[in-house]
Design a protein around this motif. Structure first.
Motif, PDB file in Angstrom:
ATOM      1  N   GLY A   1       0.798  -1.212   0.000  1.00 50.78           N
ATOM      2  CA  GLY A   1       0.000   0.000   0.000  1.00 50.78           C
ATOM      3  C   GLY A   1       0.835   1.268   0.000  1.00 50.78           C
ATOM      4  O   GLY A   1       1.919   1.325   0.587  1.00 50.78           O
ATOM      5  N   CYS A   2       0.325   2.287  -0.688  1.00 49.19           N
ATOM      6  CA  CYS A   2       0.955   3.606  -0.693  1.00 49.19           C
ATOM      7  C   CYS A   2      -0.150   4.649  -0.796  1.00 49.19           C
ATOM      8  O   CYS A   2      -0.963   4.596  -1.727  1.00 49.19           O
ATOM      9  CB  CYS A   2       1.914   3.748  -1.865  1.00 49.19           C
ATOM     10  SG  CYS A   2       2.574   5.421  -2.069  1.00 49.19           S
ATOM     11  N   ASN A   3      -0.161   5.589   0.110  1.00 50.50           N
ATOM     12  CA  ASN A   3      -1.079   6.722   0.053  1.00 50.50           C
ATOM     13  C   ASN A   3      -0.288   8.010   0.166  1.00 50.50           C
ATOM     14  O   ASN A   3       0.703   8.085   0.871  1.00 50.50           O
ATOM     15  CB  ASN A   3      -2.107   6.647   1.189  1.00 50.50           C
ATOM     16  CG  ASN A   3      -3.111   5.551   0.977  1.00 50.50           C
ATOM     17  OD1 ASN A   3      -2.912   4.410   1.388  1.00 50.50           O
ATOM     18  ND2 ASN A   3      -4.199   5.875   0.305  1.00 50.50           N
ATOM     19  N   TYR A   4      -0.734   9.030  -0.543  1.00 52.11           N
ATOM     20  CA  TYR A   4      -0.039  10.307  -0.534  1.00 52.11           C
ATOM     21  C   TYR A   4      -1.019  11.408  -0.182  1.00 52.11           C
ATOM     22  O   TYR A   4      -2.235  11.221  -0.266  1.00 52.11           O
ATOM     23  CB  TYR A   4       0.610  10.559  -1.906  1.00 52.11           C
ATOM     24  CG  TYR A   4      -0.386  10.619  -3.020  1.00 52.11           C
ATOM     25  CD1 TYR A   4      -0.817   9.453  -3.647  1.00 52.11           C
ATOM     26  CD2 TYR A   4      -0.947  11.826  -3.426  1.00 52.11           C
ATOM     27  CE1 TYR A   4      -1.774   9.506  -4.646  1.00 52.11           C
ATOM     28  CE2 TYR A   4      -1.900  11.883  -4.417  1.00 52.11           C
ATOM     29  CZ  TYR A   4      -2.303  10.714  -5.030  1.00 52.11           C
ATOM     30  OH  TYR A   4      -3.259  10.761  -6.012  1.00 52.11           O
ATOM     31  N   SER A   5      -0.461  12.556   0.167  1.00 53.74           N
ATOM     32  CA  SER A   5      -1.338  13.625   0.637  1.00 53.74           C
ATOM     33  C   SER A   5      -1.502  14.763  -0.356  1.00 53.74           C
ATOM     34  O   SER A   5      -2.396  15.584  -0.221  1.00 53.74           O
ATOM     35  CB  SER A   5      -0.791  14.210   1.949  1.00 53.74           C
ATOM     36  OG  SER A   5       0.465  14.827   1.708  1.00 53.74           O
TER      37      SER A   5
ATOM     38  N   LYS B   1      -8.735   7.866  -4.045  1.00 46.76           N
ATOM     39  CA  LYS B   1      -8.239   7.302  -2.795  1.00 46.76           C
ATOM     40  C   LYS B   1      -6.833   7.779  -2.463  1.00 46.76           C
ATOM     41  O   LYS B   1      -6.250   7.355  -1.458  1.00 46.76           O
ATOM     42  CB  LYS B   1      -8.245   5.766  -2.869  1.00 46.76           C
ATOM     43  CG  LYS B   1      -9.628   5.149  -2.981  1.00 46.76           C
ATOM     44  CD  LYS B   1      -9.553   3.625  -2.929  1.00 46.76           C
ATOM     45  CE  LYS B   1     -10.945   3.015  -2.990  1.00 46.76           C
ATOM     46  NZ  LYS B   1     -10.894   1.530  -2.940  1.00 46.76           N
ATOM     47  N   PHE B   2      -6.273   8.633  -3.316  1.00 45.09           N
ATOM     48  CA  PHE B   2      -4.893   9.112  -3.128  1.00 45.09           C
ATOM     49  C   PHE B   2      -3.954   7.910  -2.931  1.00 45.09           C
ATOM     50  O   PHE B   2      -3.093   7.907  -2.051  1.00 45.09           O
ATOM     51  CB  PHE B   2      -4.788  10.057  -1.913  1.00 45.09           C
ATOM     52  CG  PHE B   2      -5.573  11.324  -2.085  1.00 45.09           C
ATOM     53  CD1 PHE B   2      -6.910  11.393  -1.740  1.00 45.09           C
ATOM     54  CD2 PHE B   2      -4.981  12.465  -2.615  1.00 45.09           C
ATOM     55  CE1 PHE B   2      -7.651  12.559  -1.916  1.00 45.09           C
ATOM     56  CE2 PHE B   2      -5.706  13.647  -2.785  1.00 45.09           C
ATOM     57  CZ  PHE B   2      -7.040  13.680  -2.430  1.00 45.09           C
ATOM     58  N   SER B   3      -4.153   6.898  -3.750  1.00 41.58           N
ATOM     59  CA  SER B   3      -3.360   5.692  -3.553  1.00 41.58           C
ATOM     60  C   SER B   3      -2.628   5.284  -4.824  1.00 41.58           C
ATOM     61  O   SER B   3      -3.042   5.614  -5.944  1.00 41.58           O
ATOM     62  CB  SER B   3      -4.244   4.535  -3.081  1.00 41.58           C
ATOM     63  OG  SER B   3      -5.089   4.090  -4.129  1.00 41.58           O
TER      64      SER B   3
ATOM     65  N   ASN C   1      -0.955   1.712  -5.152  1.00 43.62           N
ATOM     66  CA  ASN C   1      -0.518   0.437  -4.594  1.00 43.62           C
ATOM     67  C   ASN C   1       0.258  -0.386  -5.613  1.00 43.62           C
ATOM     68  O   ASN C   1      -0.086  -0.431  -6.793  1.00 43.62           O
ATOM     69  CB  ASN C   1      -1.713  -0.361  -4.093  1.00 43.62           C
ATOM     70  CG  ASN C   1      -2.359   0.281  -2.877  1.00 43.62           C
ATOM     71  OD1 ASN C   1      -1.873   1.284  -2.359  1.00 43.62           O
ATOM     72  ND2 ASN C   1      -3.470  -0.283  -2.445  1.00 43.62           N
TER      73      ASN C   1
END
Lengths: 116, 115
Positions: A22-26, A71-73, A75
């Motif tokens: 998983g990777c999420n960013y702002s 989802k600001f993702s 993956n």
């Protein structure tokens, strides 16, 4: 400030298992997204990147990542891992610099251990 | 072709000493970046060069840190009066001229240990 979250610190899988990191960013603006890999004793290498277009990006060694803007993702996935995939994986997103260029903001990394 | 090279690969120094780290970018890459990677952490941006000017030094953690670049080639990162918290791997990356400079190619890093 820009931030990148990688939720898994260490993932352990058996060979042939499927992988999703998983990777999420702002950052709320236009983003360019990257996954880098660091094999033991080696330097960072670019695995894949997303700039625009098809949100499903294919990289080297059978890896792919999907950009989901809502989802600001971003993956990372691989259907069947191999022992040689043992490495540390870093997600990164561009962050604007004052000079009109970009730096990369990295997540803290996910260590993947694949058991033969 | 040749990638980004860094020297030394490892450096052990005593607290309070100055150290100089070198980066040779890929030929033709005008953008050069320095990052720091502490144990168990992601990469932390330090400074960016476009050619030999450093338009963004916002990541340098203190005035003990400085960097220079000669033309569009070698860069040196200098840490004065080193402290134990400076221990880290220092990574250099180079890339094509902005705005296409999103792609960054990393060197092997210099592992700095301050005792």
């Amino acid at each position: 400030a820009q931030s990148v979250s990688q939720h898994n610190h260490h993932v352990i899988l058996s060979e042939a298992a499927s992988l999703e990191l998983g990777c999420n960013y702002s950052y709320g603006g236009t983003v360019n997204l990257f996954w880098y890999v660091q094999y033991p004793g080696q330097h960072l290498q670019l695995l894949l990147k997303y700039f625009s277009g098809d949100p499903l990006v294919k990289g080297i060694k059978g890896f792919e990542a999907e950009f989901i803007k809502s989802k600001f993702s971003f993956n990372l996935r691989k259907p069947s891992v191999q022992w040689s995939d043992t490495a540390e994986y870093f997600c990164a997103v561009n962050s604007p610099l004052r000079a009109g260029s970009y730096q990369l903001t990295f997540g803290k990394g996910t260590k993947l251990s694949v058991i033969p | 072709g040749a990638g980004v090279s860094q020297s030394p690969s490892n450096k052990v120094t005593e607290k309070g000493k100055d150290v100089e780290l070198r980066c040779d970018p890929i030929s033709g890459h005008t953008a050069l970046y320095w990052y720091r990677q502490r144990l168990g952490q992601g990469l932390e941006f330090l400074i960016y060069f476009q050619g030999n000017s450093a338009p963004d030094k916002s990541g340098l953690p203190s005035d003990r840190f400085s960097a220079e670049r000669t033309g569009e080639s070698v860069s040196t990162l200098t840490i004065q009066r080193t402290q134990q918290e400076d221990s880290a791997v220092y990574l250099c990356a180079s890339g094509p001229r902005a705005p296409n400079g999103f792609e960054q190619y990393f060197g092997p890093g210099t592992r700095l240990t301050v005792t």
